[in-house]
Design a protein around this motif. Structure first.
Motif, short mmCIF file in Angstrom:
data_model
loop_
_atom_site.label_atom_id
_atom_site.label_comp_id
_atom_site.label_asym_id
_atom_site.label_seq_id
_atom_site.Cartn_x
_atom_site.Cartn_y
_atom_site.Cartn_z
N MET A 33 -1.74 15.22 0.18
CA MET A 33 -1.94 13.80 -0.04
C MET A 33 -3.14 13.64 -0.98
SD MET A 33 -2.30 10.61 2.59
CE MET A 33 -3.44 11.48 3.63
N HIS A 63 0.85 -1.18 0.00
CA HIS A 63 0.00 0.00 0.00
C HIS A 63 0.89 1.23 0.00
CE1 HIS A 63 -3.78 -2.13 0.61
NE2 HIS A 63 -3.05 -2.98 1.32
N ASP A 79 -3.68 10.44 -2.63
CA ASP A 79 -4.03 9.03 -2.71
C ASP A 79 -3.47 8.36 -1.46
OD1 ASP A 79 -4.77 6.49 -3.53
OD2 ASP A 79 -3.82 6.64 -5.49
N ASN A 80 -4.26 7.50 -0.83
CA ASN A 80 -3.82 6.85 0.39
C ASN A 80 -4.30 5.41 0.42
OD1 ASN A 80 -2.74 6.56 3.01
ND2 ASN A 80 -4.73 7.01 3.90
N ARG A 105 1.15 5.82 -0.37
CA ARG A 105 0.56 7.15 -0.30
C ARG A 105 1.18 7.98 -1.41
NH1 ARG A 105 0.55 8.65 6.09
NH2 ARG A 105 -1.30 7.44 6.57
N LEU A 112 3.79 2.45 2.54
CA LEU A 112 3.28 2.43 3.91
C LEU A 112 3.74 1.15 4.60
CD1 LEU A 112 -0.41 3.55 3.42
CD2 LEU A 112 1.36 4.79 4.66
#
Length: 70
Positions: free
Chosen positions: A31, A22, A33-34, A24, A68
Motif C-alpha cells: 500500500m 477516498h 497511498d491511503n 487506496r 474505500l
C-alpha cells in the motif's frame, strides 16, 4: 472494517472523482497511498491528493486502485 472495490475503467475513476471518494493505492503488493482522493486522471496516470500540498502521481498500469467504503 472498510470494504474495498477495485477501480478499473475510466468510468470507475470518473465516479470516484465526482463523488470525492477516498481510495487506496497498491504497487507491487504494497500500500503506497491511503485515504487520498482522485483529482485528475489520464490514460497513463492517476493523480491523487491527500492534503493541501500532498499530490501523488501513480502510473495506472503499475498500480491497483481501490475505493474505500466505510
Amino acid at each position: 472494517m472498510p470494504t474495498l472495490r477495485e477501480l478499473f475503467t475510466d468510468q470507475d475513476f470518473q465516479e470516484a472523482l465526482n463523488r470525492k471518494l477516498h481510495i487506496r493505492v497498491f504497487r507491487d503488493d504494497h500500500m503506497i497511498d491511503n485515504g487520498s482522493m482522485i483529482i485528475r486522471f489520464t490514460e497513463d496516470t492517476i493523480i491523487t491528493q491527500a492534503g493541501v500540498d500532498e499530490l501523488s502521481y501513480h502510473p495506472r498500469r503499475e498500480c491497483q486502485f481501490f475505493e474505500l467504503k466505510k
